[in-house]
Scaffold this motif. Sequence first.
Motif, PDB file in Angstrom:
ATOM      1  N   ARG A   1       0.807  -1.226   0.000  1.00  0.00           N
ATOM      2  CA  ARG A   1       0.000   0.000   0.000  1.00  0.00           C
ATOM      3  C   ARG A   1       0.838   1.274   0.000  1.00  0.00           C
ATOM      4  O   ARG A   1       0.466   2.256  -0.643  1.00  0.00           O
ATOM      5  CB  ARG A   1      -0.964  -0.017   1.193  1.00  0.00           C
ATOM      6  CG  ARG A   1      -2.057  -1.063   1.014  1.00  0.00           C
ATOM      7  CD  ARG A   1      -2.986  -1.152   2.199  1.00  0.00           C
ATOM      8  NE  ARG A   1      -3.921  -2.264   2.017  1.00  0.00           N
ATOM      9  CZ  ARG A   1      -4.793  -2.669   2.926  1.00  0.00           C
ATOM     10  NH1 ARG A   1      -4.851  -2.049   4.105  1.00  0.00           N
ATOM     11  NH2 ARG A   1      -5.594  -3.688   2.681  1.00  0.00           N
ATOM     12  N   ARG A   2       1.939   1.271   0.697  1.00  0.00           N
ATOM     13  CA  ARG A   2       2.807   2.449   0.671  1.00  0.00           C
ATOM     14  C   ARG A   2       3.334   2.693  -0.741  1.00  0.00           C
ATOM     15  O   ARG A   2       3.356   3.821  -1.223  1.00  0.00           O
ATOM     16  CB  ARG A   2       3.970   2.272   1.648  1.00  0.00           C
ATOM     17  CG  ARG A   2       5.028   3.360   1.591  1.00  0.00           C
ATOM     18  CD  ARG A   2       4.460   4.735   1.849  1.00  0.00           C
ATOM     19  NE  ARG A   2       5.501   5.759   1.788  1.00  0.00           N
ATOM     20  CZ  ARG A   2       5.247   7.057   1.694  1.00  0.00           C
ATOM     21  NH1 ARG A   2       3.987   7.495   1.669  1.00  0.00           N
ATOM     22  NH2 ARG A   2       6.233   7.930   1.631  1.00  0.00           N
ATOM     23  N   GLY A   3       3.707   1.624  -1.422  1.00  0.00           N
ATOM     24  CA  GLY A   3       4.184   1.776  -2.791  1.00  0.00           C
ATOM     25  C   GLY A   3       3.101   2.260  -3.730  1.00  0.00           C
ATOM     26  O   GLY A   3       3.361   3.070  -4.625  1.00  0.00           O
ATOM     27  N   VAL A   4       1.867   1.779  -3.533  1.00  0.00           N
ATOM     28  CA  VAL A   4       0.746   2.217  -4.365  1.00  0.00           C
ATOM     29  C   VAL A   4       0.472   3.699  -4.141  1.00  0.00           C
ATOM     30  O   VAL A   4       0.181   4.441  -5.085  1.00  0.00           O
ATOM     31  CB  VAL A   4      -0.508   1.375  -4.062  1.00  0.00           C
ATOM     32  CG1 VAL A   4      -1.727   1.942  -4.795  1.00  0.00           C
ATOM     33  CG2 VAL A   4      -0.286  -0.076  -4.461  1.00  0.00           C
ATOM     34  N   GLU A   5       0.596   4.146  -2.897  1.00  0.00           N
ATOM     35  CA  GLU A   5       0.372   5.563  -2.595  1.00  0.00           C
ATOM     36  C   GLU A   5       1.407   6.438  -3.298  1.00  0.00           C
ATOM     37  O   GLU A   5       1.077   7.466  -3.906  1.00  0.00           O
ATOM     38  CB  GLU A   5       0.414   5.771  -1.078  1.00  0.00           C
ATOM     39  CG  GLU A   5      -0.019   7.162  -0.612  1.00  0.00           C
ATOM     40  CD  GLU A   5       1.121   8.156  -0.566  1.00  0.00           C
ATOM     41  OE1 GLU A   5       0.870   9.369  -0.686  1.00  0.00           O
ATOM     42  OE2 GLU A   5       2.282   7.718  -0.428  1.00  0.00           O
ATOM     43  N   VAL A   6       2.664   6.033  -3.246  1.00  0.00           N
ATOM     44  CA  VAL A   6       3.729   6.788  -3.927  1.00  0.00           C
ATOM     45  C   VAL A   6       3.512   6.745  -5.438  1.00  0.00           C
ATOM     46  O   VAL A   6       3.650   7.768  -6.133  1.00  0.00           O
ATOM     47  CB  VAL A   6       5.113   6.218  -3.557  1.00  0.00           C
ATOM     48  CG1 VAL A   6       6.214   6.912  -4.373  1.00  0.00           C
ATOM     49  CG2 VAL A   6       5.375   6.392  -2.068  1.00  0.00           C
ATOM     50  N   PHE A   7       3.167   5.559  -5.947  1.00  0.00           N
ATOM     51  CA  PHE A   7       2.876   5.398  -7.377  1.00  0.00           C
ATOM     52  C   PHE A   7       1.758   6.345  -7.808  1.00  0.00           C
ATOM     53  O   PHE A   7       1.849   7.003  -8.855  1.00  0.00           O
ATOM     54  CB  PHE A   7       2.477   3.947  -7.642  1.00  0.00           C
ATOM     55  CG  PHE A   7       2.058   3.662  -9.059  1.00  0.00           C
ATOM     56  CD1 PHE A   7       2.995   3.287 -10.011  1.00  0.00           C
ATOM     57  CD2 PHE A   7       0.730   3.752  -9.444  1.00  0.00           C
ATOM     58  CE1 PHE A   7       2.614   3.013 -11.317  1.00  0.00           C
ATOM     59  CE2 PHE A   7       0.334   3.483 -10.733  1.00  0.00           C
ATOM     60  CZ  PHE A   7       1.277   3.109 -11.686  1.00  0.00           C
TER      61      PHE A   7
END
Length: 296
Positions: free
Chosen positions: A217-223
């Motif tokens: 989820r953290r990566g999706v938020e940055v993405f």
Amino acid sequence: MARTDPTPPRGRDRWRRDAWPRVIATLDPVIDYERISFINARYEFPWDIQQALSFALFRTFAVPSIGVLLHETQEFTARTQKRHDDTVLVLDAVIEDGMETPGGRGAVRRMNQMHGAYDISNDDMRYVLATFVVTPVRWIAEYGWRDLTRAEIEASTRSYTRMGELMGIKDIPASYEEFETLLDDYERKNFAFDARSREVADATLALLCSYYPKPLRRGVEVFSRAIMDDHLRQAFGYATPPRAVVALSKGALRLRGRLLRLAPPRVRPSRPEERGVVRTYLPGGYRIEDLGTHVG
């Protein structure tokens, strides 16, 4: 009059990547705009259009008169999933049934009832309509597996123009290019930071991330921040990811588009409920007239 839905590719055409574009080429966007839009939403670009419309709605929060109103209703903060699902299902009913059918008119009526409960300016309504016209076209131009034809752009524009007419929106642009100008001018004049709009954006972004496993989820938020326009990030006060992350994120979406060029045409329609986008209701477990807000 009910719309006649297109017949999926059969025989050898099941393996021709240009099967649906060949069908679209036989249609008149002035008359068959709903059929063309149905093909693109259900067969050619279902995921792309869904993502684009999600970002279209998201960017409207950056206009304080819209974002603050949504914050005051708490629909996008306290009931984020339900509000998302209601929006998806109401818009999807228009795609599924067509605007000139009882089902389609019922969906538009539900939208009008929801909007009519609040003091929303015609300018804001017209801008939201413009985001739905322009954002999918721009998304597909950048990340789609092929470019949209002029007929497809005209058909989509006519579909949303008709929806706008049924919603009572005044002074609707007469062409796609005019919608683009309206959107860009409106954002340049009206995008601004407001803490309440930011809270609505944060809740919506958190909902998007919730569709993925917790470790991602953290990566999706940055993405998600990486693929936003600069002026949209600035309006929400979001930090811009490093240039390498922005390039990698956009490159991943473009790579997906290139890989899809190798896939056969879709022969079964793709619907939001089947893709797991809607969580609030079981398939078929709702009535259009019960969706959304009910004030008073």
